[in-house]
Design a protein around this motif. Structure first.
Motif, PDB file in Angstrom:
ATOM      1  N   ALA A   9      43.058  31.214  32.207  1.00 61.31           N
ATOM      2  CA  ALA A   9      42.430  29.897  32.318  1.00 61.31           C
ATOM      3  C   ALA A   9      40.925  30.011  32.491  1.00 61.31           C
ATOM      4  N   THR A  10      40.490  30.962  33.293  1.00 61.23           N
ATOM      5  CA  THR A  10      39.059  31.130  33.551  1.00 61.23           C
ATOM      6  C   THR A  10      38.331  31.638  32.320  1.00 61.23           C
ATOM      7  N   VAL A  11      38.903  32.635  31.655  1.00 58.91           N
ATOM      8  CA  VAL A  11      38.252  33.190  30.460  1.00 58.91           C
ATOM      9  C   VAL A  11      38.167  32.147  29.359  1.00 58.91           C
ATOM     10  N   SER A  12      39.196  31.320  29.228  1.00 59.79           N
ATOM     11  CA  SER A  12      39.179  30.301  28.169  1.00 59.79           C
ATOM     12  C   SER A  12      38.150  29.212  28.428  1.00 59.79           C
ATOM     13  N   HIS A  13      37.722  29.072  29.686  1.00 59.27           N
ATOM     14  CA  HIS A  13      36.679  28.097  30.036  1.00 59.27           C
ATOM     15  C   HIS A  13      35.435  28.819  30.564  1.00 59.27           C
ATOM     16  N   ARG A  14      35.187  29.981  30.014  1.00 55.00           N
ATOM     17  CA  ARG A  14      34.108  30.833  30.483  1.00 55.00           C
ATOM     18  C   ARG A  14      32.744  30.158  30.398  1.00 55.00           C
ATOM     19  N   ALA A  15      32.502  29.436  29.317  1.00 52.03           N
ATOM     20  CA  ALA A  15      31.171  28.864  29.081  1.00 52.03           C
ATOM     21  C   ALA A  15      30.776  27.838  30.132  1.00 52.03           C
ATOM     22  N   SER A  16      31.755  27.151  30.700  1.00 48.74           N
ATOM     23  CA  SER A  16      31.431  26.090  31.658  1.00 48.74           C
ATOM     24  C   SER A  16      31.765  26.452  33.098  1.00 48.74           C
ATOM     25  N   GLY A  17      32.436  27.573  33.305  1.00 46.38           N
ATOM     26  CA  GLY A  17      32.904  27.907  34.648  1.00 46.38           C
ATOM     27  C   GLY A  17      31.822  28.263  35.639  1.00 46.38           C
ATOM     28  N   ALA A  19      42.315  38.007  48.766  1.00 45.08           N
ATOM     29  CA  ALA A  19      42.631  37.009  47.730  1.00 45.08           C
ATOM     30  C   ALA A  19      41.364  36.354  47.208  1.00 45.08           C
ATOM     31  N   THR A  20      40.475  35.995  48.120  1.00 49.30           N
ATOM     32  CA  THR A  20      39.213  35.365  47.714  1.00 49.30           C
ATOM     33  C   THR A  20      38.378  36.313  46.864  1.00 49.30           C
ATOM     34  N   ALA A  21      38.326  37.575  47.264  1.00 50.23           N
ATOM     35  CA  ALA A  21      37.563  38.565  46.502  1.00 50.23           C
ATOM     36  C   ALA A  21      38.159  38.770  45.117  1.00 50.23           C
ATOM     37  N   ALA A  22      39.484  38.757  45.010  1.00 51.05           N
ATOM     38  CA  ALA A  22      40.134  38.892  43.695  1.00 51.05           C
ATOM     39  C   ALA A  22      39.767  37.720  42.796  1.00 51.05           C
ATOM     40  N   LEU A  23      39.700  36.534  43.365  1.00 50.26           N
ATOM     41  CA  LEU A  23      39.274  35.371  42.580  1.00 50.26           C
ATOM     42  C   LEU A  23      37.804  35.496  42.190  1.00 50.26           C
ATOM     43  N   GLY A  24      37.015  36.175  43.035  1.00 47.02           N
ATOM     44  CA  GLY A  24      35.628  36.446  42.671  1.00 47.02           C
ATOM     45  C   GLY A  24      35.529  37.343  41.458  1.00 47.02           C
ATOM     46  N   VAL A  25      36.428  38.317  41.361  1.00 45.07           N
ATOM     47  CA  VAL A  25      36.490  39.173  40.169  1.00 45.07           C
ATOM     48  C   VAL A  25      36.731  38.327  38.933  1.00 45.07           C
ATOM     49  N   ILE A  26      37.732  37.471  39.002  1.00 42.48           N
ATOM     50  CA  ILE A  26      38.102  36.650  37.845  1.00 42.48           C
ATOM     51  C   ILE A  26      36.970  35.692  37.473  1.00 42.48           C
ATOM     52  N   GLY A  27      36.391  35.052  38.481  1.00 39.74           N
ATOM     53  CA  GLY A  27      35.329  34.076  38.217  1.00 39.74           C
ATOM     54  C   GLY A  27      34.036  34.690  37.737  1.00 39.74           C
ATOM     55  N   SER A  28      33.870  35.999  37.923  1.00 34.91           N
ATOM     56  CA  SER A  28      32.614  36.649  37.537  1.00 34.91           C
ATOM     57  C   SER A  28      32.333  36.537  36.048  1.00 34.91           C
ATOM     58  N   VAL A  29      33.372  36.370  35.247  1.00 31.36           N
ATOM     59  CA  VAL A  29      33.176  36.326  33.792  1.00 31.36           C
ATOM     60  C   VAL A  29      32.371  35.108  33.365  1.00 31.36           C
ATOM     61  N   THR A  30      32.296  34.110  34.220  1.00 30.99           N
ATOM     62  CA  THR A  30      31.534  32.911  33.881  1.00 30.99           C
ATOM     63  C   THR A  30      30.041  33.079  34.107  1.00 30.99           C
ATOM     64  N   MET A  31      29.635  34.207  34.714  1.00 29.14           N
ATOM     65  CA  MET A  31      28.246  34.372  35.116  1.00 29.14           C
ATOM     66  C   MET A  31      27.435  35.286  34.204  1.00 29.14           C
ATOM     67  N   HIS A  32      28.040  35.731  33.106  1.00 28.16           N
ATOM     68  CA  HIS A  32      27.307  36.592  32.169  1.00 28.16           C
ATOM     69  C   HIS A  32      27.880  36.387  30.773  1.00 28.16           C
ATOM     70  N   ARG A  33      27.260  37.015  29.786  1.00 24.83           N
ATOM     71  CA  ARG A  33      27.660  36.796  28.397  1.00 24.83           C
ATOM     72  C   ARG A  33      28.104  38.069  27.699  1.00 24.83           C
ATOM     73  N   THR A  34      28.470  39.076  28.439  1.00 25.45           N
ATOM     74  CA  THR A  34      28.942  40.315  27.831  1.00 25.45           C
ATOM     75  C   THR A  34      30.097  40.002  26.884  1.00 25.45           C
ATOM     76  N   SER A  35      29.967  40.446  25.651  1.00 29.76           N
ATOM     77  CA  SER A  35      30.917  40.067  24.608  1.00 29.76           C
ATOM     78  C   SER A  35      31.946  41.171  24.377  1.00 29.76           C
ATOM     79  N   ILE A  36      33.206  40.855  24.662  1.00 27.71           N
ATOM     80  CA  ILE A  36      34.341  41.747  24.439  1.00 27.71           C
ATOM     81  C   ILE A  36      35.494  40.872  23.956  1.00 27.71           C
ATOM     82  N   ALA A  37      36.435  41.468  23.263  1.00 26.76           N
ATOM     83  CA  ALA A  37      37.610  40.721  22.826  1.00 26.76           C
ATOM     84  C   ALA A  37      38.289  40.059  24.024  1.00 26.76           C
ATOM     85  N   GLN A  38      38.716  38.817  23.864  1.00 31.64           N
ATOM     86  CA  GLN A  38      39.244  38.049  24.994  1.00 31.64           C
ATOM     87  C   GLN A  38      40.405  38.759  25.683  1.00 31.64           C
TER      88      GLN A  38
END
Length: 387
Positions: free
Chosen positions: A95-103, A149-168
Motif C-alpha cells: 500500500a505504501t509503495v503504491s502511494h509512494r509519490a504522495s506518502g 513496531a513503530t520502527a518497522a513502519l518507519g522502514v516501510i514509510g521511508s520509501v516516500t522520502m526519496h526517489r531511488t528507482s528500483i522495480a516495485q
C-alpha cells in the motif's frame, strides 16, 4: 445543446484524482509552496474546478493527509488478529509503495494541520501501530514491542522520502525484509554504543548572526518555516525586525544557513565515527550510532533541515542535496562491503530505511535524549540494515 464538460466526459472519480495529484504536489513541494493552480494543471482542469470539490487549499490538504493514513488503517483492519506478521507488513508495504509519490506528506507536512486534525491523524496512525504491535508481541516476544513496531513502519514509510528507482516488487521485498529485521531485533543489542560516539559540539553563538540562527531554528522546528515571521525571530534575539536584514538578506537565508550547519555537523560526526571502525560491519554500526546521536542531540536542527529543504529554490537547494548525497554514499559503500549482494540502488534504499527507523522511533520516544534511547534506536537501525 449544452457546452462545456458533460457528465459523460467528466471522470466519475474526479475527486479521487484531485486528491492523488494534490498529495504528490504537497509531498514534493510542501504545503505552503504548492498552489491550487499547480494541482489543477496536473489534473487537467482549472483551479476554479477544484473549489467545487474543496472549499480551500487547506481542506484539500487535510483530505490528502487522511486518505494516506486511512489506506493503512484499511490494510490492517482487513487482517484478523491472528494473521501472520509477514502478511500484515507485506500488505502495508504494498500500500505504501503504491502511494509512494504522495506518502511523504504525512511525515513532515502534517505539522501544518490544525490541532484537531493532527490529533485525528495521530489517532489513526496509532491504531495502525497498535495492530502491528499486537502481532509483533505474539511472534517476537522481546522488549519494547511498540517501539519495534513503530520502527518497522518507519522502514516501510521511508520509501516516500526519496526517489531511488528500483522495480516495485524488489522495493517491496527489500523493505519487508528490513522491517522484519527490525521487529526481530532486541533493542538492547547495541547497549553501550552511545558512549562510543563523540559528536561535534554545535557552535556557540558568538556573533549577532549566529544568535539569530540559533533563535530561528527552534521556531522553524516548532511552527514550520512558512509560519515563522522575522518579527518572531527578532523578538527571540531582542532586536527590531528591521535589524534582521543587516545580517541576513531574507528569512530563507536563515533557513539555508541552518541546513548548511546541519550538513556540516553531520559530516563531522560521520568522519569521527568511521575513524574508529576496524571492519565494515563495525563501520555500519558506528554510522548508525553517530547518526542516531546526532538526531537526538540536534533534533530541532535536524528536523528543520529534513523538513524544509524541499521548499527551497533550486539554486539554494542544490548544495544541500549534494551534501546529503555524499553522506548517503558513505553509508552505501560500507553497507555493500557487509552485504555484497546489494547493488548501489538497493543499498541506497536500505540506507533510507535506516533513516526512517530513526525518525519514527525518535518520535515515539519523544526525542528524550538518554543513552538507553540512543542505544535502542541504534540497535533497530542496525537490524534494518544487516541480517
Amino acid at each position: 445543446m449544452t457546452t462545456g464538460p458533460t457528465a459523460a466526459t467528466r471522470p466519475r472519480n474526479r475527486k479521487q484524482v484531485i486528491v492523488e495529484a494534490a498529495g504528490q504536489v504537497f509531498s514534493e513541494r510542501g504545503y505552503h509552496a504548492a498552489s491550487m493552480e499547480e494541482i489543477a494543471a496536473i489534473v487537467g482542469t482549472s483551479a476554479a474546478a477544484l473549489y467545487r470539490h474543496f472549499p480551500n487549499k487547506y481542506a484539500l490538504f487535510a483530505e490528502c493527509a487522511n486518505v494516506i493514513v486511512d489506506k493503512l488503517v484499511a490494510v490492517v483492519d482487513e487482517w484478523p488478529p491472528e494473521a501472520a506478521l509477514t502478511d500484515v507488513l507485506a500488505a502495508l508495504t504494498r500500500a505504501t509503495v503504491s502511494h509512494r509519490a504522495s506518502g511523504g506528506l504525512y511525515r513532515w507536512e502534517a505539522r501544518y494541520l490544525k490541532r484537531a486534525d493532527r490529533h485525528l491523524l495521530r489517532t489513526k496512525f496509532g491504531h495502525v501501530v497498535g495492530r502491528v504491535t499486537d502481532t509483533v508481541r505474539r511472534e517476537y516476544p522481546l522488549p519494547d514491542e511498540r517501539l519495534r513496531a513503530t520502527a518497522a513502519l518507519g522502514v516501510i514509510g521511508s520509501v516516500t522520502m526519496h526517489r531511488t528507482s528500483i522495480a516495485q516488487r524488489r522495493i517491496e521485498d527489500l523493505l519487508l525484509a528490513s522491517a522484519l529485521g527490525v521487529v526481530a531485533t532486541d533493542p538492547g543489542a547495541a547497549a553501550g554504543s552511545a558512549r562510543l560516539v563523540e559528536l561535534p559540539a554545535q557552535p556557540v553563538p558568538r556573533t549577532r548572526r549566529a544568535e539569530i540562527l540559533a533563535a530561528a531554528v527552534p521556531l522553524f522546528a516548532r511552527d514550520g518555516f512558512a509560519n515563522v515571521t522575522n518579527a518572531q525571530i527578532a523578538q527571540a534575539v531582542g532586536l527590531a525586525p528591521s535589524a534582521i536584514y543587516r545580517h541576513y538578506p531574507g528569512k530563507v537565508d536563515i533557513l539555508v544557513a541552518a541546513c548548511l550547519q546541519a550538513a556540516g555537523l553531520l559530516a563531522q560526526a560521520v568522519e569521527r565515527s568511521l575513524h574508529q571502525a576496524t571492519d565494515p560491519r563495525r563501520a555500519v554500526v558506528a554510522l548508525a550510532a553517530a547518526y542516531v546521536a546526532y538526531c537526538f542531540e540536534h533534533n530541532a536542527l535536524t528536523s528543520v533541515a529534513e523538513a524544509e529543504v524541499a521548499g527551497l529554490p533550486a539554486d539554494l537547494r542544490r548544495p544541500l542535496i549534494l551534501a546529503q548525497r555524499e553522506h548517503i554514499a558513505v553509508w552505501e559503500q560500507q553497507l555493500r562491503m557487509v552485504r555484497p549482494e546489494l547493488d548501489p540502488r538497493q543499498a541506497r534504499l536500505l540506507v533510507h530505511a535506516g533513516f526512517g527507523v530513526v525518525v519514527e522511533a525518535g518520535r515515539a520516544l519523544r526525542w528524550q535524549d538518554a543513552p538507553g534511547h540512543r542505544d535502542a534506536v541504534t540497535a533497530l537501525v542496525t537490524g534494518a540494515l544487516i541480517r
